[in-house]
Design a protein around this motif. Sequence first.
Motif, mmCIF file in Angstrom:
data_model
loop_
_atom_site.group_PDB
_atom_site.id
_atom_site.type_symbol
_atom_site.label_atom_id
_atom_site.label_comp_id
_atom_site.label_asym_id
_atom_site.label_seq_id
_atom_site.Cartn_x
_atom_site.Cartn_y
_atom_site.Cartn_z
ATOM 1 N N GLY A 110 21.683 -19.798 -51.439
ATOM 2 C CA GLY A 110 22.417 -18.844 -50.606
ATOM 3 C C GLY A 110 22.913 -17.620 -51.361
ATOM 4 O O GLY A 110 23.869 -16.976 -50.933
ATOM 5 N N SER A 111 22.229 -17.266 -52.456
ATOM 6 C CA SER A 111 22.723 -16.089 -53.204
ATOM 7 C C SER A 111 22.464 -14.799 -52.423
ATOM 8 O O SER A 111 23.266 -13.861 -52.499
ATOM 9 C CB SER A 111 22.107 -16.018 -54.613
ATOM 10 O OG SER A 111 20.738 -15.723 -54.551
ATOM 11 N N ASN A 112 21.377 -14.741 -51.669
ATOM 12 C CA ASN A 112 21.151 -13.560 -50.816
ATOM 13 C C ASN A 112 22.223 -13.473 -49.734
ATOM 14 O O ASN A 112 22.748 -12.396 -49.456
ATOM 15 C CB ASN A 112 19.762 -13.617 -50.166
ATOM 16 C CG ASN A 112 18.691 -13.071 -51.084
ATOM 17 O OD1 ASN A 112 18.653 -11.870 -51.358
ATOM 18 N ND2 ASN A 112 17.838 -13.939 -51.592
ATOM 19 N N ILE A 135 13.318 -12.551 -46.077
ATOM 20 C CA ILE A 135 13.070 -11.888 -47.364
ATOM 21 C C ILE A 135 12.052 -12.717 -48.127
ATOM 22 O O ILE A 135 12.101 -13.949 -48.109
ATOM 23 C CB ILE A 135 14.383 -11.702 -48.152
ATOM 24 C CG1 ILE A 135 14.153 -10.804 -49.373
ATOM 25 C CG2 ILE A 135 15.024 -13.027 -48.557
ATOM 26 C CD1 ILE A 135 15.407 -10.138 -49.897
ATOM 27 N N PRO A 174 9.895 -12.968 -51.938
ATOM 28 C CA PRO A 174 9.966 -12.451 -53.306
ATOM 29 C C PRO A 174 8.634 -11.944 -53.869
ATOM 30 O O PRO A 174 8.249 -12.295 -54.987
ATOM 31 C CB PRO A 174 10.495 -13.653 -54.097
ATOM 32 C CG PRO A 174 9.948 -14.825 -53.364
ATOM 33 C CD PRO A 174 9.861 -14.434 -51.914
ATOM 34 N N GLU A 180 16.318 -8.505 -54.683
ATOM 35 C CA GLU A 180 16.478 -9.013 -53.313
ATOM 36 C C GLU A 180 17.897 -8.765 -52.823
ATOM 37 O O GLU A 180 18.117 -8.336 -51.683
ATOM 38 C CB GLU A 180 16.205 -10.528 -53.262
ATOM 39 C CG GLU A 180 14.768 -10.909 -53.518
ATOM 40 C CD GLU A 180 14.555 -12.404 -53.367
ATOM 41 O OE1 GLU A 180 15.087 -13.005 -52.423
ATOM 42 O OE2 GLU A 180 13.848 -12.994 -54.207
HETATM 43 C C1 GRF Z 1 14.724 -16.008 -52.486
HETATM 44 O O1 GRF Z 1 13.870 -15.806 -53.578
HETATM 45 C C2 GRF Z 1 14.040 -15.559 -51.210
HETATM 46 O O2 GRF Z 1 13.125 -14.520 -51.399
HETATM 47 C C3 GRF Z 1 13.290 -16.772 -50.781
HETATM 48 O O3 GRF Z 1 14.116 -17.860 -51.155
HETATM 49 C C4 GRF Z 1 14.984 -17.476 -52.222
HETATM 50 C C5 GRF Z 1 16.374 -17.739 -51.755
HETATM 51 O O4 GRF Z 1 17.346 -17.602 -52.725
HETATM 52 N N1 GRF Z 1 12.948 -16.692 -49.393
HETATM 53 P P1 GRF Z 1 18.867 -17.759 -52.299
HETATM 54 O O5 GRF Z 1 19.017 -19.071 -51.552
HETATM 55 O O6 GRF Z 1 19.225 -16.584 -51.453
HETATM 56 O O7 GRF Z 1 19.626 -17.797 -53.593
#
Ligand code: GRF
Length: 202
Positions: free
Chosen positions: A14-16, A110, A112, A181
């Motif tokens: 969930g870092s995004n 999203i 990567p 991202e």
């Molecule tokens: C990211 O690399 C995104 O592109 C992909 O999953 C990963 C999620 O990372 N769909 P986070 O959970 O947001 O840290």
Amino acid sequence: MEKLNIAFLASHGGSNMQSIIDAVKRGQLAANLVAVICNNSGSKALARAKSENIPSYHISNLTHSDPNEMDTAIVDILIKSRTDLVILAGYMKKIGDKTLHAFKNRILNIHPALLPKFGGKGMFGKRVHEAVLKSGDPVTGVTIHLIDEKYDNGPILAQEKVTVLENDTVDSLAERVLKKEHTLYVETIARIISGEILLPKT
Ligand code: GRF
């Protein structure tokens, strides 16, 4: 201006999602964060939602063994929360037909890499960066797109490049791409809110 109601679907870190939450808290995004739906009860994403006091829901095949019922449960939460925009933030499950239909052109994902390269079924997480390194491509990046019924396939809203360095490993490349991202997701949502990016009519 009315604030946009944003809901998230997430599976792991969930870092995004956190970067978007932080942008809302800074006043960079005029949005209400109305729901976080997670298929993984032990995920960091769910813990983040709880500590940010965002209504959070665990919906998985443990809570709903029938995929149609799971789809219904998800769409019900999104509708009940008055969601305008759904943000997939590392959500590892395919979105069901009902949710896709009810939120057509309103679900962002999203990826990567620079789609259509290195996308499709099975292309997630480290596998994407492994494939990029194997290909010898000097450039990779980040893509934000609307989803449709196929994996990594809908209209592209934004892309940003990331240079592949000669000594990159999967981990070093993944780390640089993830950083990009975080900023691109926030910038793209800001451009949707400002009307600079117009989503297709539903
Ligand atoms: C990211 O690399 C995104 O592109 C992909 O999953 C990963 C999620 O990372 N769909 P986070 O959970 O947001 O840290």
